[in-house]
Motif scaffolding. Structure first.
Motif, short mmCIF file in Angstrom:
data_model
loop_
_atom_site.label_atom_id
_atom_site.label_comp_id
_atom_site.label_asym_id
_atom_site.label_seq_id
_atom_site.Cartn_x
_atom_site.Cartn_y
_atom_site.Cartn_z
N GLU A 515 80.59 39.08 -33.45
CA GLU A 515 80.13 40.45 -33.18
C GLU A 515 81.13 41.49 -33.72
OE1 GLU A 515 77.17 43.00 -31.45
OE2 GLU A 515 77.23 40.86 -31.93
N GLU A 518 80.83 41.81 -37.45
CA GLU A 518 79.65 42.57 -37.86
C GLU A 518 79.82 44.06 -37.63
OE1 GLU A 518 76.46 40.90 -35.66
OE2 GLU A 518 76.48 38.96 -36.73
N ARG A 519 80.50 44.45 -36.57
CA ARG A 519 80.59 45.87 -36.21
C ARG A 519 81.86 46.54 -36.73
NH1 ARG A 519 77.30 47.62 -31.84
NH2 ARG A 519 75.86 45.99 -31.13
N VAL A 562 75.13 46.42 -26.46
CA VAL A 562 75.75 45.11 -26.25
C VAL A 562 75.59 44.70 -24.79
CG1 VAL A 562 77.89 43.79 -26.31
CG2 VAL A 562 77.40 45.48 -28.08
#
Length: 1011
Positions: A515, A518-519, A562
């Motif tokens: 995660e 990706e961010r 999230v």
């Protein structure tokens, strides 16, 4: 106004010059500004177990050290502990508080003065030490230091080591194979082997370098012992060695016991080689130190010697120690100055001192001070660790010059840099502060804890090692990582490499890492380290406190989408896997039961992702393994009564103290480190756990797990039985103690005594004593009868537990039917080696305690009874000389009685006297001689132990009432005859005259004996 973003509130240069890993390096002001009370325990030098002793402060150590009277002018107090625990720090603290006076000479050997020249000059350069011999020794040491370099010294060390090994006494065992001039000594002289021993990193080169130069800050300890890695076991081309060396190398390489023996021999002879290489053999330093003590004695001074590291005295340790423990008072006169020695030495090194030296040293050692009391790196230790780190962080911010100017060394208050900081409130709120108000920035508690655990000392990641924390965490972060913090790249890749995640710490889960990538693709690596350390590896992607992000220049993420963000729970429940990945296992009927599938996934994550095994899964696996051992146990090795289920649950509990699984839930219980069944994290154990979980399903292929489980049960049955013994308190040690108590109680009852056959002692040990009564109780002292009665009150539970410890039962609720004599008899023999009662240091088992009530008086009671028996014999022999027949005496008294009665001269109570005559006629008069022989055997004993055993044997025997009857008869007869004798003399003639004359003759003989 400065901005908190990327703020560095210290100077890296100031931090580097202020903070030192060694207690001797900082100035007094820095030393006291960073000093944190140590965890010191004072204990007797023979106490082995960790944690024993009394907690004391530094000031108590100092007062005890300086105020305790010396024994014959000698006091030796070791400060023991593992490396880095603060031993040198304590010695430095005492040194700072203890100046020399006109009556006291303080000699301080700092840890950094490791060169042999520095050590010797420090010892010898003392006021008044000006003899020719001392001057010559100083000159020789100076000359050798100037003439030798590392290369020449290491060659001399090997030559002298070969010579020392040649003449050393051969030790028993494997070491004998290496003794003599053509064995290990020859190997040291082989050129090819020498090249190997002189390679960089080996002990000889490192030792030579440390002997020639003082230790630098952050440099490792001086090497003191050989290790297997120093041996020439991996020579690349062994054929270059000589034939003899090659054969010996081959032999040593193939036999591990010879490798161990070689290490021990070389280590033992290393000090001899050092002194010989330095031309200081023959006890020259010892004689020099004795001369200094002799001169100071004339000045009425004592020596206070403070040694910060005993290992730095390599080569002169024996001479120095011999000089320090040499009695100074001889013939009541002080010939050598008293010497008080406080020395830091690792626990293992102290115990490895040569036995003869250690014995003498301990004689001068009333206490030693141990600093091995571990401070755990967990939430319980958080406050203490924060205080320790906080003081060092504050000293780095303030700097040595400011601390000196503040007069901290004289006891003034330490300046707190945080109080003048514009960001104190923000910083302390986000990063935390110690209880003393020193900020932890740039750490917070999770980051500090993880950094400490990432660089563990001595393979103890959960133990706080002060030196390691200073040198490997605080100083590097403040000095080496300050530029990265100021530049907005902290924590960077270097930090990640310097502080890898410790085994006991959670990794950032793979899902969270993906995660982040990706961010935050541009700064993913830094954010991962940031979240794992300062965020304590959250289970879901989240932001930390904004102030922490701002301080490090790590941007906040938009995380409204999230699941499990900071506003939600970030902790995964044990029965709810974070990922949707299944086990991939299918049964013949379909899906696995959900509980089994979840636990298999837990095991996969435990092994594959290094995550902690949840407590529920760990408990399920522990139960399978524990119960398998219980089910197969036969309780025959050794034989003992089978425990009840409730006893097993306590003795062999379902937790990590029995079955320990690395990094599993529930592993922090006390005693887990000693668990008999242990599983490390590896693929083999993970496969085993997986198969155990599948064993209850219809999935095939679990036979290997069944076989391994059978092996585990067979291997650990003995551990189970030992645990049951400990719980019941019927270990061999407990049983010997209980049997000894039983034998002493049986002796009080006249059923056992020293010298009896083993089988008779066995019977007496396990007899419950019901119905035991002494026939001679009237001849016993009140104390004897009282002690016997108290023992009888507790004997039932005593013997019942003894039977449980060595007996068979029928069923789990049946009583003990048979005693295992094969096991019990050696225990009885061991117990019968001692026939006195000494209360053990450890608490008595409750089942023994009641039976030995009053046993502290056992010896006194025996002595009193022996005195009474001797008095009885003396009384009897007063009226019955040796050689006089008892039966004839009874007949004479009877004849006198009959004649006297006819003349009106009989006893006042005729009936009582007739009964006494009848009892005396039935008595066994040989009991007098038997008692005399037993008492004579005790009196003739050659030593105290033999005398004690013989005395107990003489007193314990049940002699019946015969002695008491004989004594009463003789005393009564004497009283009657003496009283009536005068009357008989005044009356002549008559039928009683001849009887009176015979009695008079008997009385004459008695009077001669009585005097």
């Amino acid at each position: 106004m400065a901005e908190f973003r990327q703020y560095v509130c210290w100077s890296p240069v100031t931090a580097a010059t202020t903070i030192s890993t060694e207690a001797v390096s900082p100035s007094p002001s820095v030393f006291f500004a960073t000093h944190v009370p140590l965890r010191i325990r004072r204990r007797h030098p023979e106490a082995k177990a960790e944690g024993l002793g009394t907690a004391v402060t530094e000031e108590q150590v100092r007062r005890d050290f300086l105020g305790r009277p010396t024994a014959n002018g000698v006091l030796l107090m070791p400060v023991t502990g593992e490396s880095g625990t603060g031993k040198s720090h304590l010695v430095r603290w005492v040194q700072e508080k203890t100046p020399s006076t006109d009556k006291r000479l303080v000699i301080h050997l700092p840890k950094t003065s490791t060169s042999l020249r520095a050590v010797v000059r420090t010892l010898l350069d003392q006021p008044g030490a000006d003899t020719a011999e001392l001057a010559q020794l100083r000159a020789d040491v100076d000359r050798m230091s100037s003439e030798l370099d590392v290369d020449s010294l290491q060659r001399r060390l090997i030559n002298e080591l070969s010579e020392a090994v040649t003449v050393a006494d051969a030790k028993p065992g494997a070491a004998r194979v290496l003794a003599g001039p053509d064995k290990l000594a020859l190997l040291l002289l082989d050129p090819h082997v020498r090249d190997h021993l002189l390679q960089p990193g080996k002990l000889i080169p490192r030792l030579a370098a440390s002997l020639l130069s003082d230790r630098r800050d952050r440099e490792g300890d001086r090497p003191a012992t050989f290790s297997l890695t120093d041996l020439p076991l991996d020579i690349a081309d062994v054929n270059k060695a000589s034939d003899k060396a090659k054969r010996l190398l081959s032999l040593i390489t193939s036999r591990p016991e010879l490798q161990t023996a070689a290490v021990e021999i070389l280590t033992d002879q290393l000090p001899v080689a050092v002194t010989a290489a330095w031309n200081m053999g023959g006890g020259r330093l010892q004689q020099a130190m004795l001369e200094i003590r002799r001169q100071l004695a004339q000045q009425d001074k004592e020596i206070v010697l403070l040694i910060e590291d005993f290992v730095v005295l390599q080569g002169v340790q024996r001479d120095l120690l011999d000089a320090l423990i040499e009695a100074g008072v001889r013939g009541g006169k002080t010939e050598l100055a008293p010497v008080r020695t406080l020395m830091a030495v690792t626990s293992g090194y102290w115990e490895r001192l040569e036995e003869t030296v250690l014995t003498r040293a301990k004689a001068a050692t009333p206490y030693l001070y141990n600093l091995d009391a571990a401070l755990d790196i967990d939430e319980q230790g958080q406050e203490d660790i924060s205080i320790f780190v906080g003081r060092y962080l504050n000293a780095a911010r303030v700097g040595q010059e400011a601390l000196d100017n503040a007069n901290v060394a004289a006891g003034a208050e330490v300046p707190n840099r945080c109080k003048t900081c514009d960001f104190q409130e923000t910083c302390h709120s986000a990063f935390g502060a110690s209880a003393e108000g020193y900020g932890l920035y740039p750490f917070n508690w999770p980051a500090l804890r993880r950094a400490i655990r990432a660089r563990p000392a001595h393979d103890s990641p959960d133990t706080f090692n002060p030196r390691a924390v200073i040198g490997e965490v605080i100083r590097p972060v403040l000095v080496d990582h300050a530029q990265a913090l100021n530049g907005g790249t902290f924590p960077d890749q270097r930090f990640r490499e310097d502080y890898p995640t410790a085994e006991d710490e959670e990794f950032l889960l793979g899902a969270v890492q993906r995660e982040i990538e990706e961010r935050d693709s541009g700064d993913a690596s830094r954010r991962k380290t940031f979240l794992e350390f300062w965020g304590d590896a959250p289970r879901n992607l989240t932001n930390l406190e904004p102030e922490i992000h701002h301080a490090f220049g790590v941007s906040l993420l938009a995380l409204d989408d999230v699941v499990g963000n900071a506003s939600q729970s970030a902790t995964r429940k044990p029965d709810e896997p974070a990922s949707a990945r299944r086990t991939g296992v299918r049964t013949a009927t379909g899906e696995l039961p959900r509980a089994i599938a979840v636990m298999i996934e837990h095991v996969e994550e435990w092994q594959g992702r290094q995550s902690q095994l949840p407590q529920g899964t760990a408990a399920y696996l522990r139960n399978i393994i524990r119960q398998a051992v219980i089910n197969r146990c036969l309780w025959t090795d050794p034989v003992m009564a089978e425990p009840l289920i409730t006893e097993l649950d306590r003795a062999w509990p379902l937790n990590s103290t029995v079955v320990s699984i690395e990094d599993a839930g529930g592993e922090r219980l006390p005693g887990t480190a000693d668990a008999p069944i242990r599983f490390n994290r590896n693929s083999g154990n993970a496969t085993f756990f997986r198969q155990l979980l599948l064993a209850g399903t219809d999935v095939a292929g679990n036979a290997a797990a069944v076989r391994r489980l059978r092996e585990i049960t067979e291997l650990h049955q003995k551990n189970l039985q030992q645990a049951a013994q400990r719980y019941r308190q019927v270990t061999d040690k407990d049983l010997v103690l209980g049997i000894r108590a039983s034998l002493l109680g049986a002796a009080l009852a006249g059923r056992a005594w020293p010298g009896m056959k083993d089988v008779d002692l066995l019977d007496a040990s396990f007899a419950d004593g019901i119905g035991w009564k002494r026939a001679d109780s009237s001849s016993r002292t009140p104390q004897w009868n009282s002690l016997q009665g108290m023992h009888q009150n507790g004997r039932g539970i005593l013997t019942e537990r003894l039977k449980v410890g060595v007996g068979f039962t029928r069923g789990k609720t049946g009583g003990v039917r048979i005693i295992d004599g094969t096991r019990a008899l050696p225990l009885v023999r061991q117990a019968a080696q001692e026939w006195t009662w000494r209360k053990p240091e450890s608490p008595l088992p409750p089942w023994v305690d009641k039976a030995v009530s009053g046993f502290h008086q056992f010896t006194a009671v025996i002595d009193a009874q022996c005195a009474l028996l001797q008095q009885n014999i003396v009384t009897i022999r007063t009226f019955l000389p040796s050689g006089v027949s008892g039966s004839e005496t009874v007949a004479a008294v009877d004849q006198a009685y009959r004649a006297a009665v006819g003349e009106g001269l009989g006893p006042e109570d005729l009936t009582a006297f007739q009964a006494l005559l009848a009892d005396a006629r039935q008595a066994d008069w040989r009991c007098i001689e038997r008692a005399e022989r037993d008492l004579a055997r005790a009196a003739a004993a050659e030593d105290d132990e033999s005398r004690s055993r013989a005395t107990l044997a003489a007193c314990a025997v049940d002699r019946g009432e015969d002695l008491a009857v004989i004594e009463r008869f003789l005393v009564a007869s004497d009283s009657w005859l003496t009283k009536r004798l005068q009357q008989a003399r005044l009356r002549g003639g008559g039928s009683g005259e001849s009887a009176v004359l015979r009695v008079q003759e008997l009385l004459r003989q008695w009077m001669e004996v009585d005097g």
